[in-house]
Scaffold this motif. Structure first.
Motif, PDB file in Angstrom:
ATOM      1  N   MET A 164       0.955  -1.281   0.108  1.00  0.00           N
ATOM      2  CA  MET A 164       0.017  -0.147  -0.086  1.00  0.00           C
ATOM      3  C   MET A 164       0.913   1.336   0.036  1.00  0.00           C
ATOM      4  O   MET A 164       2.007   1.448   0.699  1.00  0.00           O
ATOM      5  CB  MET A 164      -0.818  -0.085   1.223  1.00  0.00           C
ATOM      6  CG  MET A 164      -2.033   1.211   1.331  1.00  0.00           C
ATOM      7  SD  MET A 164      -3.081   0.914   2.563  1.00  0.00           S
ATOM      8  CE  MET A 164      -2.274   0.554   3.984  1.00  0.00           C
ATOM      9  N   ARG A 165       0.388   2.282  -1.034  1.00  0.00           N
ATOM     10  CA  ARG A 165       1.201   3.489  -1.035  1.00  0.00           C
ATOM     11  C   ARG A 165       0.464   4.678  -0.631  1.00  0.00           C
ATOM     12  O   ARG A 165      -0.718   5.041  -1.428  1.00  0.00           O
ATOM     13  CB  ARG A 165       1.960   3.492  -2.370  1.00  0.00           C
ATOM     14  CG  ARG A 165       2.904   2.398  -2.529  1.00  0.00           C
ATOM     15  CD  ARG A 165       3.219   2.424  -3.917  1.00  0.00           C
ATOM     16  NE  ARG A 165       3.816   1.311  -4.271  1.00  0.00           N
ATOM     17  CZ  ARG A 165       2.861   0.338  -5.051  1.00  0.00           C
ATOM     18  NH1 ARG A 165       1.880   0.674  -5.425  1.00  0.00           N
ATOM     19  NH2 ARG A 165       3.755  -0.908  -5.108  1.00  0.00           N
ATOM     20  N   LEU A 166       0.859   5.209   0.445  1.00  0.00           N
ATOM     21  CA  LEU A 166      -0.031   6.365   0.986  1.00  0.00           C
ATOM     22  C   LEU A 166       0.702   7.710   1.094  1.00  0.00           C
ATOM     23  O   LEU A 166       1.959   7.525   1.184  1.00  0.00           O
ATOM     24  CB  LEU A 166      -0.739   6.213   2.243  1.00  0.00           C
ATOM     25  CG  LEU A 166      -1.420   4.943   2.481  1.00  0.00           C
ATOM     26  CD1 LEU A 166      -1.749   4.569   3.732  1.00  0.00           C
ATOM     27  CD2 LEU A 166      -2.735   4.892   1.875  1.00  0.00           C
ATOM     28  N   ILE A 167      -0.111   8.710   1.116  1.00  0.00           N
ATOM     29  CA  ILE A 167       0.576   9.991   1.515  1.00  0.00           C
ATOM     30  C   ILE A 167      -0.425  10.613   2.791  1.00  0.00           C
ATOM     31  O   ILE A 167      -1.564  10.406   2.487  1.00  0.00           O
ATOM     32  CB  ILE A 167       0.441  11.071   0.401  1.00  0.00           C
ATOM     33  CG1 ILE A 167       1.188  10.608  -0.735  1.00  0.00           C
ATOM     34  CG2 ILE A 167       0.794  12.666   0.943  1.00  0.00           C
ATOM     35  CD1 ILE A 167       1.176  11.673  -2.017  1.00  0.00           C
ATOM     36  N   LEU A 168       0.282  11.082   3.762  1.00  0.00           N
ATOM     37  CA  LEU A 168      -0.352  11.753   4.925  1.00  0.00           C
ATOM     38  C   LEU A 168      -0.490  13.124   4.729  1.00  0.00           C
ATOM     39  O   LEU A 168       0.911  13.865   4.747  1.00  0.00           O
ATOM     40  CB  LEU A 168       0.157  11.328   6.203  1.00  0.00           C
ATOM     41  CG  LEU A 168      -0.373  10.034   6.816  1.00  0.00           C
ATOM     42  CD1 LEU A 168       0.207   9.587   8.082  1.00  0.00           C
ATOM     43  CD2 LEU A 168      -1.989  10.106   7.004  1.00  0.00           C
ATOM     44  N   LEU A 169      -1.428  13.802   4.679  1.00  0.00           N
ATOM     45  CA  LEU A 169      -1.444  15.209   4.357  1.00  0.00           C
ATOM     46  C   LEU A 169      -2.000  15.967   5.658  1.00  0.00           C
ATOM     47  O   LEU A 169      -3.073  15.534   6.095  1.00  0.00           O
ATOM     48  CB  LEU A 169      -2.282  15.582   3.062  1.00  0.00           C
ATOM     49  CG  LEU A 169      -1.973  16.860   2.324  1.00  0.00           C
ATOM     50  CD1 LEU A 169      -0.492  16.901   1.659  1.00  0.00           C
ATOM     51  CD2 LEU A 169      -2.950  16.628   1.144  1.00  0.00           C
ATOM     52  N   PHE A 229       4.463   1.865   1.487  1.00  0.00           N
ATOM     53  CA  PHE A 229       5.111   3.254   2.299  1.00  0.00           C
ATOM     54  C   PHE A 229       4.087   4.324   2.318  1.00  0.00           C
ATOM     55  O   PHE A 229       2.989   4.159   1.922  1.00  0.00           O
ATOM     56  CB  PHE A 229       6.328   3.925   1.572  1.00  0.00           C
ATOM     57  CG  PHE A 229       6.126   4.175   0.133  1.00  0.00           C
ATOM     58  CD1 PHE A 229       5.475   5.167  -0.124  1.00  0.00           C
ATOM     59  CD2 PHE A 229       6.638   3.374  -0.814  1.00  0.00           C
ATOM     60  CE1 PHE A 229       5.146   5.743  -1.435  1.00  0.00           C
ATOM     61  CE2 PHE A 229       6.365   3.907  -2.341  1.00  0.00           C
ATOM     62  CZ  PHE A 229       5.596   4.893  -2.638  1.00  0.00           C
ATOM     63  N   ILE A 230       4.334   5.142   3.485  1.00  0.00           N
ATOM     64  CA  ILE A 230       3.511   6.344   3.761  1.00  0.00           C
ATOM     65  C   ILE A 230       4.654   7.441   3.693  1.00  0.00           C
ATOM     66  O   ILE A 230       5.616   7.699   4.404  1.00  0.00           O
ATOM     67  CB  ILE A 230       2.915   6.313   5.300  1.00  0.00           C
ATOM     68  CG1 ILE A 230       2.316   5.011   5.547  1.00  0.00           C
ATOM     69  CG2 ILE A 230       2.179   7.427   5.478  1.00  0.00           C
ATOM     70  CD1 ILE A 230       1.901   4.905   6.939  1.00  0.00           C
ATOM     71  N   LEU A 231       4.184   8.472   2.820  1.00  0.00           N
ATOM     72  CA  LEU A 231       4.893   9.781   2.790  1.00  0.00           C
ATOM     73  C   LEU A 231       4.263  10.589   3.778  1.00  0.00           C
ATOM     74  O   LEU A 231       3.152  10.755   3.970  1.00  0.00           O
ATOM     75  CB  LEU A 231       4.863  10.119   1.361  1.00  0.00           C
ATOM     76  CG  LEU A 231       5.388   9.314   0.218  1.00  0.00           C
ATOM     77  CD1 LEU A 231       5.250   9.965  -1.044  1.00  0.00           C
ATOM     78  CD2 LEU A 231       6.872   9.683   0.385  1.00  0.00           C
ATOM     79  N   ASP A 232       5.258  11.101   4.553  1.00  0.00           N
ATOM     80  CA  ASP A 232       5.024  12.202   5.485  1.00  0.00           C
ATOM     81  C   ASP A 232       5.757  13.418   5.443  1.00  0.00           C
ATOM     82  O   ASP A 232       7.077  13.223   5.564  1.00  0.00           O
ATOM     83  CB  ASP A 232       5.313  11.366   6.935  1.00  0.00           C
ATOM     84  CG  ASP A 232       5.142  12.417   8.185  1.00  0.00           C
ATOM     85  OD1 ASP A 232       4.742  13.476   8.083  1.00  0.00           O
ATOM     86  OD2 ASP A 232       5.521  11.907   9.333  1.00  0.00           O
ATOM     87  N   GLY A 233       5.159  14.317   5.009  1.00  0.00           N
ATOM     88  CA  GLY A 233       5.987  15.694   5.059  1.00  0.00           C
ATOM     89  C   GLY A 233       6.436  15.854   3.313  1.00  0.00           C
ATOM     90  O   GLY A 233       7.056  16.901   3.078  1.00  0.00           O
ATOM     91  N   PHE A 234       6.080  15.001   2.803  1.00  0.00           N
ATOM     92  CA  PHE A 234       6.391  15.046   1.293  1.00  0.00           C
ATOM     93  C   PHE A 234       4.987  14.487   0.511  1.00  0.00           C
ATOM     94  O   PHE A 234       4.656  13.339   0.810  1.00  0.00           O
ATOM     95  CB  PHE A 234       7.719  14.390   0.781  1.00  0.00           C
ATOM     96  CG  PHE A 234       7.813  14.548  -0.777  1.00  0.00           C
ATOM     97  CD1 PHE A 234       8.770  15.561  -1.179  1.00  0.00           C
ATOM     98  CD2 PHE A 234       7.333  13.445  -1.490  1.00  0.00           C
ATOM     99  CE1 PHE A 234       9.094  15.496  -2.637  1.00  0.00           C
ATOM    100  CE2 PHE A 234       7.606  13.311  -2.654  1.00  0.00           C
ATOM    101  CZ  PHE A 234       8.615  14.424  -3.359  1.00  0.00           C
ATOM    102  N   PRO A 235       4.528  15.028  -0.895  1.00  0.00           N
ATOM    103  CA  PRO A 235       5.182  16.243  -1.170  1.00  0.00           C
ATOM    104  C   PRO A 235       4.516  17.633  -0.149  1.00  0.00           C
ATOM    105  O   PRO A 235       3.446  17.382   0.243  1.00  0.00           O
ATOM    106  CB  PRO A 235       4.414  16.287  -2.573  1.00  0.00           C
ATOM    107  CG  PRO A 235       3.212  15.497  -2.473  1.00  0.00           C
ATOM    108  CD  PRO A 235       3.555  14.520  -1.427  1.00  0.00           C
TER     109      PRO A 235
END
Ligand code: AMP
Length: 285
Positions: A1-6, A81-87
């Motif tokens: 799973m590929r996520l972004i936390l905004l 992964f979880i992107l935190d602080g990007f983008p």
């Protein structure tokens, strides 16, 4: 799973990311943490980022995109992964899209933690007062003044990403003002709704056991071919009786919803019908 936390600073991204990595077996990629590590290790990237970070500004896009690209190639990110602080900006989001396309990876969702700014300020002020009351030093970036600056930067540079991902049908918004537990629960619920599944715990030695049984059976067959033939016959008989794949569902569909009358009831119905027919015939005559 590929996520972004905004979400703005203090919205709980870090806390929720920690819970998600444990639940889904994925890694957290925080550009802030990577940059701090680079500064500490005095790498060329760290030397470039040091002063910018200290002043609360944003590190150039090519620098953060470069470190994210390298990080995505590492084996532990293969599971997700979880992107935190990007983008943090629209150009960074566009660069991420290009990067994922090149690496043939698909982003599953962007989770926005929506919070009330005045509550964030209250939260940070309370935390600073508690820290002071304990006689400890308050972190330089944990003050209301710094938070106000960071929130302004978030609004100007990062908030446009909400529209960016909403247009691409990737955005899932969660009320970040709920308790930590509730936010975690809600994120789990919406991820389940988009089909994200938690990694399965391996079935304990089910396969090796089956393999061992089949080895045993073939050994026995070699020793006693007659018995093996019998066993085979019995097995095929059993399998012909057993419902085939999807058979249960098909059978359920075929089964009438109303109760089927018993054979006795059927004959009674038939008998009644015959009597009616005979009466009609007699009337005609
Ligand atoms: P954070 O820990 O996410 O608050 O980030 C700390 C600092 O690292 C920020 O104030 C920026 O100076 C820098 N930084 C982190 N992520 C980015 C990014 N995606 N783009 C530019 N600068 C970043």
């Amino acid at each position: 799973m590929r996520l972004i936390l905004l979400g703005p600073p203090g919205s709980g991204k870090g806390t929720q990311a920690q819970r998600l990595i444990h639940r889904y077996g994925i890694v957290q990629l925080s550009t802030g943490e990577m940059l701090r590590a680079a500064v500490a290790a005095q790498t060329p990237v760290g030397l470039k980022a040091k002063d910018i970070m200290a002043s609360g500004g944003l590190v150039p896009d090519d620098v953060v995109i470069g470190i994210i690209s390298d990080r995505l190639d590492q084996p532990d990110a293969a599971n997700g992964f979880i992107l935190d602080g990007f983008p943090r900006t629209v150009p960074q989001a566009e660069a991420l899209d290009a990067l994922l396309k090149k690496k043939r990876l698909k982003l599953d969702a962007v989770i926005e933690l929506r919070v009330n700014e005045s509550a964030l300020l209250e939260r940070v002020e309370r935390r600073a007062a508690e820290t002071r009351a304990r006689g400890e030093e308050v972190r330089v970036d944990d003050t209301a003044e710094v938070l106000i600056k960071r929130l302004a930067s978030y609004r100007a540079m990062t908030e446009p990403l909400i529209h960016y991902y909403s247009e691409r049908r990737k955005l899932l918004t969660v009320d970040g003002m709920m308790t930590i537990e509730h936010v975690t629960h809600e994120i789990g619920r919406i991820l389940a709704a988009i089909g994200a599944s938690e990694p399965q715990t391996p079935k304990k030695a089910a396969r090796p056991a089956a393999r061992a049984a089949s080895r045993k059976a073939s050994k026995a067959a070699k020793k006693a071919p007659g018995a093996a033939r019998k066993a085979k016959k019995a097995a095929s008989k059993a399998s012909s009786k057993a419902p085939k794949k999807g058979g249960a569902r098909k059978a359920a569909k075929k089964a009438p919803r109303k109760a089927v009358p018993s054979s006795r009831k059927w004959s009674a119905v038939r008998g009644k019908k015959a009597a009616k027919k005979a009466a009609k015939k007699a009337k005609k005559r």
